[in-house]
Design a protein around this motif. Structure first.
Motif, mmCIF file in Angstrom:
data_model
loop_
_atom_site.group_PDB
_atom_site.id
_atom_site.type_symbol
_atom_site.label_atom_id
_atom_site.label_comp_id
_atom_site.label_asym_id
_atom_site.label_seq_id
_atom_site.Cartn_x
_atom_site.Cartn_y
_atom_site.Cartn_z
ATOM 1 N N TYR A 242 0.915 -1.160 0.002
ATOM 2 C CA TYR A 242 0.011 0.048 0.026
ATOM 3 C C TYR A 242 0.745 1.348 -0.014
ATOM 4 C CZ TYR A 242 -4.753 -2.062 0.255
ATOM 5 O OH TYR A 242 -5.707 -2.718 -0.104
ATOM 6 N N THR A 243 1.341 1.709 -1.059
ATOM 7 C CA THR A 243 2.025 2.807 -1.331
ATOM 8 C C THR A 243 2.146 2.981 -2.846
ATOM 9 O OG1 THR A 243 4.272 3.773 -1.322
ATOM 10 C CG2 THR A 243 4.334 1.541 -1.686
ATOM 11 N N ASP A 244 1.958 4.258 -3.436
ATOM 12 C CA ASP A 244 2.160 4.656 -4.687
ATOM 13 C C ASP A 244 3.383 5.014 -5.188
ATOM 14 O OD1 ASP A 244 2.789 7.201 -3.282
ATOM 15 O OD2 ASP A 244 1.136 8.240 -4.486
ATOM 16 N N ASN A 245 4.466 4.424 -4.427
ATOM 17 C CA ASN A 245 5.880 4.744 -4.702
ATOM 18 C C ASN A 245 6.468 3.448 -4.896
ATOM 19 O OD1 ASN A 245 8.460 5.473 -5.351
ATOM 20 N ND2 ASN A 245 8.585 7.102 -4.057
ATOM 21 N N CYS B 95 -1.475 1.435 -6.040
ATOM 22 C CA CYS B 95 -0.582 0.559 -5.025
ATOM 23 C C CYS B 95 0.488 -0.204 -6.012
ATOM 24 C CB CYS B 95 -1.614 -0.530 -4.515
ATOM 25 S SG CYS B 95 -2.664 0.100 -3.041
ATOM 26 N N ASP C 177 7.195 -5.710 2.663
ATOM 27 C CA ASP C 177 5.836 -4.853 2.529
ATOM 28 C C ASP C 177 4.871 -5.676 1.783
ATOM 29 O OD1 ASP C 177 6.995 -2.929 4.148
ATOM 30 O OD2 ASP C 177 7.823 -1.792 2.439
ATOM 31 N N CYS D 73 -6.591 2.328 -2.138
ATOM 32 C CA CYS D 73 -5.131 2.570 -2.269
ATOM 33 C C CYS D 73 -4.736 4.010 -2.312
ATOM 34 C CB CYS D 73 -4.521 2.060 -3.775
ATOM 35 S SG CYS D 73 -4.548 0.222 -4.039
ATOM 36 N N THR E 83 9.851 2.893 -2.645
ATOM 37 C CA THR E 83 9.400 2.789 -1.237
ATOM 38 C C THR E 83 9.199 1.475 -0.566
ATOM 39 O OG1 THR E 83 7.206 3.086 -0.901
ATOM 40 C CG2 THR E 83 8.581 5.211 -1.045
ATOM 41 N N VAL E 84 9.231 0.439 -1.470
ATOM 42 C CA VAL E 84 8.760 -1.028 -1.170
ATOM 43 C C VAL E 84 9.827 -1.749 -0.738
ATOM 44 C CG1 VAL E 84 7.404 -2.885 -1.993
ATOM 45 C CG2 VAL E 84 6.685 -0.641 -2.745
ATOM 46 N N VAL F 44 7.005 0.352 3.677
ATOM 47 C CA VAL F 44 5.631 0.581 3.950
ATOM 48 C C VAL F 44 5.465 0.404 5.364
ATOM 49 C CG1 VAL F 44 3.188 0.265 3.356
ATOM 50 C CG2 VAL F 44 5.008 0.363 1.548
#
Length: 327
Positions: free
Chosen positions: A147-150, A190, A158, A185, A153-154, A306
């Motif tokens: 659950y991230t839009d980048n 996501c 996560d 999301c 960052t994962v 995340v």
């Protein structure tokens, strides 16, 4: 013979082939065109991941190749989504000859064999691109979400498996059930991935990952769930004792790499996305609470993450001093 038939043969003759591998394909995937911009005829994303350092296998090393136009695949909560699996982008709806091997969409039982039989491309009764001895021997595949839009960052910690298809990878057109309680999301996006590990009798020990951008959608007028996905942990082999199967959210299985493995299985004992590892068919509806804890982490990942970064428990200094003076 028709002009269309000769055109198909011409396109077929120009296709790139790498034997015995498969990938998920969609406009929203990372690395759709490979690293050489061959969007309608590439096999790069099907290359298996085996004995690689973390930065080479994670995201299939395609973090620098995001989907064109920031494409995002819609995943409708509580419904079913159909994805395409193939050994070359050419044999999907995005490719040069999408019906060369799978006329009618490729989801029917009578279309399991290649229509160009001398190529034995999809399944030749021994292994073919499916790494299997036949339909009963397919090992299943899965979808995960962070659950991230980048994408940058994962961390591996996560990703949570949210849908499993035991019949994978037998059909090109493969369906996945989406849990009804999936929350929305962030910013309509996501990060998702497709995962596959074939049975060891199908060839070399390896795994497959295709990352893609996704968005959980909800029917108009319905209340959007707000309970977040729980923190996942590595699955375990519970084939001989179902009571030992991990309940709740589970990580994808990272296996046979130089770094960041979370599965201890030795070679020729492949972990698979099926009941032997606690993965039920369909939507994984038990992922919305943290049931288990794990100290597993990938130290080679420098992403922010995340979930908060896990830390190993340490004994307070005063306790260590007291223990030392007691001797």
């Amino acid at each position: 013979m028709s002009l269309a038939f000769f055109f198909t043969l011409f396109c077929f003759a120009s296709l790139h082939f790498v034997n015995a591998h498969v990938s998920f394909w969609a406009p929203s995937m990372f690395g759709r065109c490979g690293s050489n911009n061959q969007c309608e005829n590439t096999q790069e994303p099907i290359i298996p991941l085996q004995n690689l350092p973390f930065h080479k296998w994670w995201w299939h090393n395609y973090l620098d190749f995001p989907p064109a136009n920031d494409d995002v695949m819609a995943l409708p909560a509580g419904q079913t989504v159909t994805v395409q699996l193939a050994g070359n982008s050419a044999f999907t709806s995005m490719g040069q000859v999408p019906d060369a091997y799978w006329p009618g969409g490729g989801g029917k039982d009578d279309m399991d064999e290649s229509v160009i039989n001398n190529q034995k491309y999809w399944s030749d009764g021994k292994s073919g691109n499916l790494h299997t001895s036949g339909h009963p021997d397919v090992a299943g595949c899965a979808l995960s979400i962070a659950y991230t839009d980048n994408a940058r960052t994962v961390r591996p910690e996560d990703m949570t498996i949210f849908s499993v298809q035991h019949d994978c990878v037998w059909h090109r057109d493969t369906y996945f059930d989406i849990p009804a309680n999936m929350p929305a999301c962030p910013n309509g996006k996501c990060m998702c991935s497709w995962w596959w590990i074939h049975n060891s009798d199908g060839g070399s020990d390896q795994m497959y990952q295709t990352a893609f951008q996704c968005n959980i959608t909800h029917a108009p007028g319905t209340q959007v769930p707000t309970t977040p996905v729980g923190r996942p942990v590595p699955p375990v082999n519970c084939a001989n004792d179902p009571s030992k199967c991990i309940k709740g959210p589970k990580l994808p299985m990272y296996w046979k790499q130089k770094e960041c493995n979370n599965m201890p299985e030795p070679g020729h004992f492949a972990p698979t996305y099926g009941t032997d590892y606690g993965f039920a068919q369909g939507a994984q509806d038990d992922i919305f609470q943290t049931i288990n804890t794990s100290n597993w982490t990938c130290p080679q990942s420098t992403a922010v993450g995340v979930f908060p970064r896990q830390r190993k428990r340490t004994v307070p200094l005063r306790h260590r001093q007291a223990k030392r003076h007691s001797h």
